[in-house]
Design an enzyme around this catalytic site. Structure first.
Site, mmCIF file in Angstrom:
data_model
loop_
_atom_site.group_PDB
_atom_site.id
_atom_site.type_symbol
_atom_site.label_atom_id
_atom_site.label_comp_id
_atom_site.label_asym_id
_atom_site.label_seq_id
_atom_site.Cartn_x
_atom_site.Cartn_y
_atom_site.Cartn_z
ATOM 1 N N HIS A 239 35.711 47.830 40.600
ATOM 2 C CA HIS A 239 35.973 46.761 40.735
ATOM 3 C C HIS A 239 36.821 47.497 41.958
ATOM 4 O O HIS A 239 37.643 46.075 42.096
ATOM 5 C CB HIS A 239 36.278 45.773 39.752
ATOM 6 C CG HIS A 239 35.164 45.116 39.032
ATOM 7 N ND1 HIS A 239 35.317 44.268 38.434
ATOM 8 C CD2 HIS A 239 33.674 45.660 38.711
ATOM 9 C CE1 HIS A 239 33.542 44.014 37.702
ATOM 10 N NE2 HIS A 239 33.110 44.993 37.904
ATOM 11 N N ASP B 179 23.970 42.549 41.641
ATOM 12 C CA ASP B 179 25.408 41.574 42.106
ATOM 13 C C ASP B 179 26.737 42.355 42.204
ATOM 14 O O ASP B 179 26.478 43.314 40.958
ATOM 15 C CB ASP B 179 25.451 40.756 41.198
ATOM 16 C CG ASP B 179 25.647 40.276 40.160
ATOM 17 O OD1 ASP B 179 24.922 41.111 38.883
ATOM 18 O OD2 ASP B 179 26.448 39.731 39.576
ATOM 19 N N GLU C 124 25.323 39.247 36.116
ATOM 20 C CA GLU C 124 26.118 39.423 35.977
ATOM 21 C C GLU C 124 27.581 39.439 35.942
ATOM 22 O O GLU C 124 28.049 39.598 35.154
ATOM 23 C CB GLU C 124 25.514 40.808 35.395
ATOM 24 C CG GLU C 124 25.883 42.081 33.912
ATOM 25 C CD GLU C 124 28.079 42.369 33.492
ATOM 26 O OE1 GLU C 124 27.861 42.544 33.171
ATOM 27 O OE2 GLU C 124 27.984 42.231 35.450
#
EC number: 3.5.1.18
Length: 395
Positions: free
Chosen positions: A363, A78, A145
């Protein structure tokens, strides 16, 4: 089992990135991994978990062999959302290679490392190095996660333990490196505790304060005392613990109104000189003292995301560091910095170390890693596996 050719880790990484597996969705990522692992002889098991108030999650447990020692590679398929899509110069889920870099959500965190491990394992399988009864390797892959972390690694480990499967050592492929591949590995993590504080008062008109009870001064005093304490100075393996106020709010947009409640949120990242319970007790003690001095009432709840832990430097960490140095020429720093990871669950079952790609762009928009690092990481993982099954780790 033998193969005519080992897998190309870059090809696997591209295919994984093309699965838009924004947590908790799978979007074919687990099937992609299983599609590469099954031909190697891995037994692939989908593990589905549910819990009230959280999304259902699919996970993958793949194991080759049944004997000891059992080396486990842990990771997650994920990924976080792309955020502002206009801020990306490429399609976040195209797996595009441009100017020698692999772009895409999950390139660093952490589909690149999973691809590298599968490729490394394929090299040993091709040579017949992994024989049932003389050791086994597994992949413990979650889709939870980046989400709540409830229906993933924690429940997988519980289920495996309940049926008698023992992991001897685990390597988590989180992006641990800072500036370049090889400069850092994680041998532990700080703990994390979140707190939600509500201080009660009595709402009223600001011109008639004797008819009201303003909770804000008590809240500010509580936070002041918490923030003033130096929790510790750090130690040989951990940086100092830190308390942070993350929100203060009364929800009041009226200038002549004394609010009836005041709220704050806080987080402590703590080292092994504390526990979540000891820190909660300290905070409650401060709140009780302020209430005793100033009156009023409060409510407080906490959530411990994970306790601090460390895998003491030894033969396992030395094996990993030696492989890193051999491939990159760098001596990795043994660190406990950064946020939490699923290693916080694994540490209760087996010694665990984390090593993966550089984390500079994880991210972020245009997340990317040097394409060549995917292959070099596969080389590192291959050396770790070879050393491990040659008996380099005694315990």
């Amino acid at each position: 089992m033998t193969m005519t050719a080992a897998y190309d880790p870059l090809e696997i990484a591209v295919e994984l990135i093309r699965c838009p597996s924004v947590t908790p969705r799978d979007e074919g990522a687990l099937a992609t991994l299983a599609g590469y692992l099954a031909p190697l002889g891995f037994s692939c098991e989908r593990m589905h978990f549910s819990d009230e108030g959280t999304p259902d999650v699919d996970n993958l447990y793949a194991r080759l062999g049944s004997g000891a020692p059992h080396f486990c590679f842990a990771g997650h398929t994920d990924v976080v959302p792309v955020g502002d899509a206009a801020a990306w110069s490429v399609d976040p889920f195209a797996g595009e290679i441009k100017a020698g870099k692999l772009f895409g959500r999950g390139a660093a965190d952490m589909k690149g490392s999973m691809a590298s491990f599968v490729a490394a394992a394929s090299r040993l399988v091709r040579e017949g190095k992994l024989i049932d009864g003389e050791g086994s390797i597994s992949l413990l892959i979650t889709g939870d996660e980046e989400g709540p972390g409830i229906n993933g690694t924690k429940k997988m480990l519980q289920a495996l333990s309940a049926r008698g499967e023992k992991i001897d050592h685990c390597l988590v492929g989180e992006p641990t490196c800072v500036a370049k591949l090889g400069d850092m590995m994680k041998i532990g993590r700080r703990g994390s505790i979140n707190g939600w504080l509500t201080v009660r008062g009595t709402q009223g008109h600001v011109a008639y304060p004797h008819l009201a009870d303003n909770p804000i001064p008590r809240l500010l005093e509580m936070l002041k005392r918490l923030d003033a304490r130096v929790l510790d100075q750090g130690n040989a393996h951990f940086q100092p613990s830190n308390f942070e106020i993350t929100s203060v709010d009364v929800g009041n947009e009226t200038t002549n109104l004394i609010p009836g409640t005041a709220r704050a949120m806080m987080n402590i990242r703590f080292n092994d000189e504390h526990t979540g319970a000891s820190l909660e007790a300290w905070m409650r003690g401060v709140f009780d003292q302020v209430v005793q001095e100033m009156g009023g009432a409060y409510e407080f709840r906490t959530q411990i995301s994970g306790e601090s832990f460390i895998t003491q430097p030894g033969t396992f960490s030395a094996l990993i560091a030696a492989a890193v140095t051999k491939v990159t020429g760098l001596t990795p720093e043994l660190s406990t910095s950064g946020g939490t990871s699923d290693a916080r669950f694994i540490r209760a079952y087996a010694p665990v170390v984390e090593f993966g790609l550089a984390n500079q762009t994880m991210h972020k928009a245009d997340e990317h890693v040097p394409a060549g690092d995917i292959g070099r990481l596969a080389d590192i993982y291959e050396m770790i596996l070879r050393g491990y099954f040659a008996g380099a780790v005694a315990s």
